[in-house]
Design a protein around this motif. Structure first.
Motif, PDB file in Angstrom:
ATOM      1  N   ASP A 140       0.824  -1.215   0.000  1.00  0.00           N
ATOM      2  CA  ASP A 140       0.000   0.000   0.000  1.00  0.00           C
ATOM      3  C   ASP A 140       0.858   1.265   0.000  1.00  0.00           C
ATOM      4  N   SER A 156      -3.280   4.395  -4.833  1.00  0.00           N
ATOM      5  CA  SER A 156      -3.616   4.364  -3.414  1.00  0.00           C
ATOM      6  C   SER A 156      -4.820   3.461  -3.150  1.00  0.00           C
ATOM      7  N   SER A 157      -5.368   2.875  -4.211  1.00  0.00           N
ATOM      8  CA  SER A 157      -6.556   2.040  -4.065  1.00  0.00           C
ATOM      9  C   SER A 157      -6.296   0.633  -4.595  1.00  0.00           C
TER      10      SER A 157
END
Length: 188
Positions: free
Chosen positions: A102, A147-148
């Motif tokens: 992440d 970020s997803s």
């Protein structure tokens, strides 16, 4: 570009220069560049602020960046060597590792490394300059995507691009790069 400063956030060159330990001249020059790139907007004697992330200008820039990357890989594929393929694989591995952690910043850097192989190998200054000119406007949307969880499919797409390059198929490689960049459109 990472979204650290929200759209509309005022930017004061004096404060920024002090925080960075610079004189106002390089800060003003940097702000002028950011204004040219559409990331900052200014009104003399009124404000300097972060621009809003508006879909239409980003889409316009995305079409150009996407087309240039597809063109670059189409030109580069017949010229690629073993080192290029190894570099693309290493960048995709780093990309996956960053996504798994992440870490959007590292994912973006690895994605840049991946696509830079073809841009470098195509050896066309106009393509590289055009990508450099319009990427900053697209960068905030890219950071948001990385970020997803939606970015995970790019690892597989990158692998398919590598295979097309390794097989010497510039048409397929260009089509796959176009498809890869097209996924960013959905984020807008």
């Amino acid at each position: 570009m990472r979204g650290d400063l929200e759209p509309g956030t005022p930017i004061k060159d004096v404060e920024l220069a002090e925080r960075l330990g610079l004189s106002r001249t390089p800060v003003r020059e940097a702000l002028a560049t950011l204004t040219d790139e559409g990331l900052v907007e200014t009104k003399p004697h009124a404000y300097t602020r972060v621009t809003a992330l508006e879909a239409e200008p980003v889409r316009d820039a995305l079409v150009v960046v996407q087309s240039m990357h597809a063109l670059a890989v189409g030109i580069a594929t017949p010229k690629m060597n073993v080192e290029d393929i190894v570099a693309m694989r290493a960048a995709n591995k780093a990309f996956k590792k960053a996504l798994d952690a992440d870490d959007a910043v590292a994912a973006l850097a690895a994605d840049d490394e991946f696509h830079a192989v073809a841009v470098h190998r195509c050896d066309n200054f106009a393509i590289a300059a055009t990508i450099d000119r319009f990427t900053p406007l697209v960068r905030r949307a890219e950071h948001s995507r990385f970020s997803s969880p939606n970015a995970r499919h790019s690892v597989t797409q990158h692998q398919q691009i590598i295979e097309a390059c390794e097989n010497g198929d510039p048409v397929l490689a260009a089509s796959l790069v176009d498809e890869n960049w097209n996924t960013l459109e959905a984020e807008l």
